[in-house]
Each structure stands twice: as C-alpha cells, then as structure tokens.
Enzyme design. Structure first.
Site, PDB file in Angstrom:
ATOM      1  N   ARG A 277     -32.639  50.042  68.182  1.00  0.00           N
ATOM      2  CA  ARG A 277     -33.352  51.468  68.032  1.00  0.00           C
ATOM      3  C   ARG A 277     -35.015  51.047  67.652  1.00  0.00           C
ATOM      4  O   ARG A 277     -35.131  51.638  66.554  1.00  0.00           O
ATOM      5  CB  ARG A 277     -32.551  52.605  67.319  1.00  0.00           C
ATOM      6  CG  ARG A 277     -31.365  52.952  67.756  1.00  0.00           C
ATOM      7  CD  ARG A 277     -30.597  53.954  67.342  1.00  0.00           C
ATOM      8  NE  ARG A 277     -29.928  54.806  68.255  1.00  0.00           N
ATOM      9  CZ  ARG A 277     -29.322  55.906  67.942  1.00  0.00           C
ATOM     10  NH1 ARG A 277     -28.962  56.168  66.795  1.00  0.00           N
ATOM     11  NH2 ARG A 277     -28.706  56.571  68.692  1.00  0.00           N
TER      12      ARG A 277
ATOM     13  N   GLN B 184     -36.652  52.707  72.951  1.00  0.00           N
ATOM     14  CA  GLN B 184     -36.250  54.015  73.032  1.00  0.00           C
ATOM     15  C   GLN B 184     -35.892  54.710  74.297  1.00  0.00           C
ATOM     16  O   GLN B 184     -34.883  55.436  74.583  1.00  0.00           O
ATOM     17  CB  GLN B 184     -37.213  55.074  72.227  1.00  0.00           C
ATOM     18  CG  GLN B 184     -37.146  54.975  70.955  1.00  0.00           C
ATOM     19  CD  GLN B 184     -38.437  56.077  70.230  1.00  0.00           C
ATOM     20  OE1 GLN B 184     -38.777  56.549  71.023  1.00  0.00           O
ATOM     21  NE2 GLN B 184     -38.113  56.232  68.797  1.00  0.00           N
TER      22      GLN B 184
ATOM     23  N   ASP C  30     -32.108  54.061  75.480  1.00  0.00           N
ATOM     24  CA  ASP C  30     -31.214  54.388  74.547  1.00  0.00           C
ATOM     25  C   ASP C  30     -30.301  55.410  75.058  1.00  0.00           C
ATOM     26  O   ASP C  30     -30.312  56.513  74.894  1.00  0.00           O
ATOM     27  CB  ASP C  30     -32.065  54.904  72.970  1.00  0.00           C
ATOM     28  CG  ASP C  30     -30.947  55.099  71.888  1.00  0.00           C
ATOM     29  OD1 ASP C  30     -29.884  55.010  71.942  1.00  0.00           O
ATOM     30  OD2 ASP C  30     -31.520  55.574  71.016  1.00  0.00           O
TER      31      ASP C  30
ATOM     32  N   SER D  23     -28.600  57.760  72.666  1.00  0.00           N
ATOM     33  CA  SER D  23     -29.660  59.181  72.238  1.00  0.00           C
ATOM     34  C   SER D  23     -29.489  59.968  73.549  1.00  0.00           C
ATOM     35  O   SER D  23     -29.253  61.274  73.511  1.00  0.00           O
ATOM     36  CB  SER D  23     -30.974  58.566  71.953  1.00  0.00           C
ATOM     37  OG  SER D  23     -31.226  58.032  70.752  1.00  0.00           O
TER      38      SER D  23
ATOM     39  N   TYR E  11     -28.545  55.037  59.758  1.00  0.00           N
ATOM     40  CA  TYR E  11     -27.261  55.532  59.793  1.00  0.00           C
ATOM     41  C   TYR E  11     -26.838  56.026  58.513  1.00  0.00           C
ATOM     42  O   TYR E  11     -27.191  55.572  57.650  1.00  0.00           O
ATOM     43  CB  TYR E  11     -26.059  54.697  60.753  1.00  0.00           C
ATOM     44  CG  TYR E  11     -26.576  54.566  62.024  1.00  0.00           C
ATOM     45  CD1 TYR E  11     -25.978  55.470  63.110  1.00  0.00           C
ATOM     46  CD2 TYR E  11     -27.287  53.748  62.274  1.00  0.00           C
ATOM     47  CE1 TYR E  11     -26.653  55.349  64.537  1.00  0.00           C
ATOM     48  CE2 TYR E  11     -27.943  53.492  63.863  1.00  0.00           C
ATOM     49  CZ  TYR E  11     -27.593  54.295  64.772  1.00  0.00           C
ATOM     50  OH  TYR E  11     -27.839  54.036  65.893  1.00  0.00           O
TER      51      TYR E  11
HETATM   52  P1  NAD Z   1     -24.706  59.147  64.567  1.00  0.00           P
HETATM   53  O1  NAD Z   1     -24.100  59.588  65.645  1.00  0.00           O
HETATM   54  O2  NAD Z   1     -24.229  57.873  63.882  1.00  0.00           O
HETATM   55  O3  NAD Z   1     -23.940  60.255  63.204  1.00  0.00           O
HETATM   56  C1  NAD Z   1     -24.359  61.761  63.487  1.00  0.00           C
HETATM   57  C2  NAD Z   1     -24.705  62.251  62.205  1.00  0.00           C
HETATM   58  O4  NAD Z   1     -23.624  62.519  61.202  1.00  0.00           O
HETATM   59  C3  NAD Z   1     -25.833  61.441  61.386  1.00  0.00           C
HETATM   60  O5  NAD Z   1     -26.738  62.155  61.161  1.00  0.00           O
HETATM   61  C4  NAD Z   1     -24.965  60.997  60.201  1.00  0.00           C
HETATM   62  O6  NAD Z   1     -25.769  60.801  58.891  1.00  0.00           O
HETATM   63  C5  NAD Z   1     -24.209  62.254  59.912  1.00  0.00           C
HETATM   64  N1  NAD Z   1     -23.024  62.070  58.847  1.00  0.00           N
HETATM   65  C6  NAD Z   1     -22.255  60.585  58.804  1.00  0.00           C
HETATM   66  N2  NAD Z   1     -21.321  61.223  57.879  1.00  0.00           N
HETATM   67  C7  NAD Z   1     -21.549  62.511  57.434  1.00  0.00           C
HETATM   68  C8  NAD Z   1     -20.793  63.302  56.641  1.00  0.00           C
HETATM   69  N3  NAD Z   1     -19.653  62.886  55.894  1.00  0.00           N
HETATM   70  N4  NAD Z   1     -21.190  64.679  56.296  1.00  0.00           N
HETATM   71  C9  NAD Z   1     -22.096  65.087  57.137  1.00  0.00           C
HETATM   72  N5  NAD Z   1     -22.948  64.218  58.066  1.00  0.00           N
HETATM   73  C10 NAD Z   1     -22.719  63.140  58.390  1.00  0.00           C
HETATM   74  O7  NAD Z   1     -26.068  59.183  64.447  1.00  0.00           O
HETATM   75  P2  NAD Z   1     -27.190  59.484  65.237  1.00  0.00           P
HETATM   76  O8  NAD Z   1     -27.371  60.750  66.001  1.00  0.00           O
HETATM   77  O9  NAD Z   1     -27.089  58.049  66.370  1.00  0.00           O
HETATM   78  O10 NAD Z   1     -28.714  59.068  64.529  1.00  0.00           O
HETATM   79  C11 NAD Z   1     -28.650  58.507  63.302  1.00  0.00           C
HETATM   80  C12 NAD Z   1     -29.938  58.450  62.965  1.00  0.00           C
HETATM   81  O11 NAD Z   1     -30.992  57.629  63.878  1.00  0.00           O
HETATM   82  C13 NAD Z   1     -30.927  59.509  63.029  1.00  0.00           C
HETATM   83  O12 NAD Z   1     -31.643  59.524  61.952  1.00  0.00           O
HETATM   84  C14 NAD Z   1     -31.608  59.481  64.111  1.00  0.00           C
HETATM   85  O13 NAD Z   1     -32.758  60.487  64.183  1.00  0.00           O
HETATM   86  C15 NAD Z   1     -31.916  58.112  64.565  1.00  0.00           C
HETATM   87  N6  NAD Z   1     -32.502  57.745  66.039  1.00  0.00           N
HETATM   88  C16 NAD Z   1     -33.248  56.711  65.883  1.00  0.00           C
HETATM   89  C17 NAD Z   1     -33.737  56.368  67.143  1.00  0.00           C
HETATM   90  C18 NAD Z   1     -34.901  55.376  67.414  1.00  0.00           C
HETATM   91  O14 NAD Z   1     -35.499  55.126  66.424  1.00  0.00           O
HETATM   92  N7  NAD Z   1     -35.032  54.841  68.494  1.00  0.00           N
HETATM   93  C19 NAD Z   1     -32.934  56.856  68.297  1.00  0.00           C
HETATM   94  C20 NAD Z   1     -31.945  57.649  68.234  1.00  0.00           C
HETATM   95  C21 NAD Z   1     -31.383  57.963  66.730  1.00  0.00           C
END
Ligand code: NAD
Length: 469
Positions: free
Chosen positions: A121, A126, A129, A132, A227
């Site tokens: 990531r 991006q 991805d 995403s 994460y």
């Molecule tokens: P994910 O699918 O792994 O998890 C979904 C969400 O569940 C996360 O926000 C996590 O913090 C939350 N979670 C986990 N346990 C929990 C609990 N007990 N109670 C409540 N919430 C809980 O995560 P994701 O959607 O893939 O995204 C993770 C991070 O990565 C985010 O900050 C996102 O913005 C970031 N991201 C970055 C890029 C990039 O830089 N290219 C791309 C996509 C996502």
C-alpha cells in the site's frame, strides 16, 4: 505476448478480470488478447464488446493455449493452466492463506502466480490496490442492502402529514469499506455514527460528517501498516460496553471490522442484536471471515425473533459485478503496464521491483514467497463461518478463508482463536468521546479482493456503462 482472460469458475463469482476497455489498452501495449466466450456475461460485458475492442473470443482451451499472462479474479485450478506458456504469469486474487497446497500446485504447473492482494500500500501502487477498489464498492453496497431491507425512509421526511425522523446508522470499522458506508449513508440523509480502534480513523469519520465514538479505555489499537491489531481482553470489554448502549438506539448497524490474518473480531453479541427495535437492520460485511456479529449466518439474510434483519452476504463487491469488474480490471491493467517494455512491446519483468517481489508467490516451479509456508497449511486456516457457506469451492478452491494480509510483512495466519474478541457486556461502561473534526478527508479509499466463493449475487445487475472513469 498473449494475454488470456478466462471465465471465472468459482460458483457465484460474477466478476471478470478484464473489460472491453482494458482489453483495448492491453492491445495498445502490444499484446494479443484472448477472452473465453461468456467471460464477461455476468458482469454485463458481452462477447461482442470484447471482439470490438480487438480480442479473440473462443473456448477455454484455445484461450489459454500459449498465454504469457492469464488475468483472473480468483485463483484458477492448476489443471486449467497446463497449456499456458512456460512460466506464464497468472495475475489475480490468489487467496493463499489456508490454500498453500493449491499455490504449490500452481508452482508445479510451472506458472508464476501473482497475488494482487499482496500489493504494497504505497503511493505508486494505489492504482493497483484490488483490496481498496473492491472494499469501496462493498461499503456502498452494504448501505444499499440495508436501505432495501429497512422498511422506513433513510432521510428526514418533512411532509404535510408530519415529519419522519432520519434513520440512525452506526458503522463499526472505519477503514476503506466503512468510510464509504459512512459517506453513502450520509448521502441518503441518515444520522451516522462510527467507531474504530485506530485513533486516526476518528478524523476521517468526522470529515465525512459522522460522529466518531471511542472509549477512553481504548486510545489507539493501530497495528502494522495502517491496520488494526487485535484488542486485549480489557480493551474488548471497554469497547463492548460502549457499543452495547449505543447499538440499542440504532436503526441500522454496518460492521466492517477486520484484523489482517485473523478471524473477524466479534463485536456485536446476540444480546446486543436483541436490544435493537423490530425493523432494525444489521449488515455484516465481515461475514466472509466469520462475521463481526454473533448471529450472522454467512451467505444468508435472516430475521431474528425480535424482528432484526441480519444480512451476511458474501462477495459483496460481486453484487455490483459491472462496477467491481471495471475497477478490478483497471487495477490489473495498471500492474501489467509495469511489466511491459512499451517500446519493444514485449514482457520485461523487473524481478527486483518491490511490487513484483511483494506479489509473486511461485516461480520456476517453486513457491518463492516468504509468507507462504507449505508445512503451515492446516495452521493457516481461519475460524469457519458459523453457518454453512452457501457456495462450494469453485475451480479456484476459494473458501471462507482469511483475507490475506496485504503487505508482505505480515506473518501467515495463526490458528484461529475461538471467540477471540467476544464481547464482555458486563464491563464498566466507558465514556463516549467525540473526537474533534480535523483536516481534510482522506478520500474513502477502498479495499478487499481475495474473497471467498459466494452465493450468486442476487438482485439486479446494472447495465454496463463503458469507459467511464
Ligand atoms: P481492514 O479491512 O483491515 O479493516 C477494516 C477496519 O476495521 C479498519 O479500519 C480497522 O481499524 C477496523 N477494526 C479492526 N478491529 C476493530 C474493532 N475491534 N472494532 C472496530 N474497528 C475495528 O482495513 P482497510 O479498510 O483495508 O484499511 C486499513 C487502513 O489502510 C485504513 O487506514 C485505510 O485508509 C488505509 N489504506 C491505505 C491505502 C494506501 O495507502 N494505499 C490503501 C487502502 C487503505
């Protein structure tokens, strides 16, 4: 340089790995593209459109024969690739954890399997991805599914006959899917609250016009790579106490919480579901990994005795097969572009490129990815969904398996710890803290890709709209 696109064999998989738009772009890069007849049918991309884009349409055998690159949504069976060129790249969601033997079979078949869900990531990647792009759509669809099952209006309605209050929506987990769910629910006029265990999510939630709720006891449970980490017992108890009081007042709850390489944390107990009013709706987007809600039946929509509808669809992005395929196909195209010498119009793979190193699982007959441990195969299995999965493993062998950690620095999944995050409702109530709004919203970027085999997406399919960005 031949690129092949096969029809997906996994039951219920409606997406396709290339669209007429991306086929035309692949041909412009110097490739010849063969598409199996009917490959895009479920995503509403007719064979004629692929032919018009310059592809050759045919049966599977002719499509795969001599292919240098195979584009796929799910991991194909090794047997289906036997006539591809030696060392052919097979690029898609490989769902390797728990399926190490199938990855070994791909190695034995002499193909180079590339797991798109392992794409780092980083800014450059991006556009590639798949987690995403697919999670973004799933977050949107979760709200649409909730609205469809909710027998009331979402926005406040001011009419001559009186006012109807807006629906209260609570989103648990504010990652890519959760942020899109918040944005969509807000657009529909709902009053939205959200929670996450990563403190950074608070600003993003507030910037979308929702209220962030978080316990004082849980300052931040950020883990590696942006994460979340698994919560301690005390943190789980504090979160459960916060959530228990809040959920009872909600009309719609959408859960999206995931922890890389772990079963989905259980956040909503049966008692919490029972505390909701009749007509309330829960959408559990974590259903493929066991669910965030104790009563979710993965792959099913069920209504409790108390009148709460619990929606546990699998492959939610596949319910928007056209949009999901458009974005997925562009993710793949962007990666393939990095593998081609544009002047020579030929494959020129830089095996030292960090994107290649992070995603290549097999090469020259061997499993080469450090995270794929063949002897760890049974241990990598995750907690199974509570109910019988509706779809059999298809040709890809995809099951309700863990979402693969997207970055190479995650260790393979450990044995599932049953009820690891079971909520303890009796814990002392925690204070609700509203975080101040701050800065700009990081766009609700999206995730998700290596999803389990799913029931055939129900309901309507949108007409394919072509070429839009
Ligand atoms: P994910 O699918 O792994 O998890 C979904 C969400 O569940 C996360 O926000 C996590 O913090 C939350 N979670 C986990 N346990 C929990 C609990 N007990 N109670 C409540 N919430 C809980 O995560 P994701 O959607 O893939 O995204 C993770 C991070 O990565 C985010 O900050 C996102 O913005 C970031 N991201 C970055 C890029 C990039 O830089 N290219 C791309 C996509 C996502």
């Amino acid at each position: 340089m031949k690129i092949a696109v096969l029809r997906e064999r996994a039951e219920g998989e409606s997406r396709v790995a290339a669209t007429p738009e991306t086929v035309a772009k692949l041909i412009a890069l110097g490739a010849s593209v063969a598409v199996e007849a009917g490959a895009g049918a479920l995503a509403r991309f007719p064979d004629a459109d692929y032919a018009a884009a310059g592809a050759t349409l045919g049966a599977a055998a002719a499509t795969i024969k001599g292919a240098d690159i195979v584009l796929t949504v799910r991991r194909p069976a090794a047997a289906a690739l036997s006539t591809a060129a030696a060392g052919a790249l097979v690029i898609g969601a490989m769902d390797p954890y728990g399926n190490e033997r199938d990855i070994a079979a791909l190695a034995k078949a002499g193909v180079t399997a590339v797991a798109m869900e392992f794409m780092p990531r980083i800014t450059r990647a991006q556009v590639m991805d798949i987690l995403s792009s697919q999670a973004n759509l799933a977050g949107y669809q979760a709200v649409i599914d909730a609205a469809g099952a909710f027998e009331r209006a979402m926005p406040m309605m001011m009419t001559a006959a009186g006012t109807v209050r807006p629906a209260k929506v609570f989103v648990m987990g504010a990652g890519v899917a959760g942020l899109q769910a918040i944005a969509t629910a807000r657009r529909l006029g709902a009053v939205v609250t959200a929670t996450d265990v990563r403190a950074a999510a608070g600003e993003q939630v507030e910037s979308l016009g929702a209220k962030f709720i978080m316990t004082d006891a849980l300052k931040d449970a950020s883990g590696t790579g942006g994460y979340a980490r698994e919560l301690t017992k005390d943190e789980q108890a504090a979160q459960a106490a916060l959530v228990a009081g809040h959920i009872a007042k909600q009309d719609i709850v959408i859960t999206t919480a995931l922890i890389p390489g772990r079963p989905a944390p259980k956040l909503v107990t049966k008692a919490m579901v029972e505390s909701m009013a009749p007509g309330s709706v829960i959408v559990d987007l974590a259903a493929e990994r066991g669910g965030n809600v104790e009563v979710t039946e993965p792959g099913k929509v069920a209504t409790t005795a108390g009148g709460v509808t619990v929606i546990g669809h699998l492959n939610v992005a596949g319910r928007l097969a056209t949009s999901a395929s458009q974005l997925y196909a562009r993710n793949l195209l962007s990666f393939v572009e990095t593998l081609i010498d544009k002047k020579e119009k030929a494959l020129a793979i830089n095996w030292d490129d960090e994107l290649v190193k992070a995603t290549v699982l097999t090469r020259a007959g061997a499993v080469v990815h450090p995270n794929i441990k063949l002897d760890a195969a049974p241990a990598a299995k995750m907690e199974k969904p509570v109910a019988k999965a509706p779809a059999k493993a298809g040709a890809s062998g995809a099951k309700a398996a863990p979402k693969a950690p997207p970055a190479a620095d995650f260790a393979p999944a450990k044995p599932a710890k049953k009820a690891a995050a079971r909520s303890v409702v009796s814990a002392a109530p925690a204070k609700t803290v509203s975080k101040p709004a701050a800065a700009k919203a990081p766009a609700a970027k999206a995730a998700a890709g290596s999803k389990a085999a799913a029931k055939k997406p129900a309901t309507k399919k949108p007409a394919a709209s072509k070429g839009e960005k």
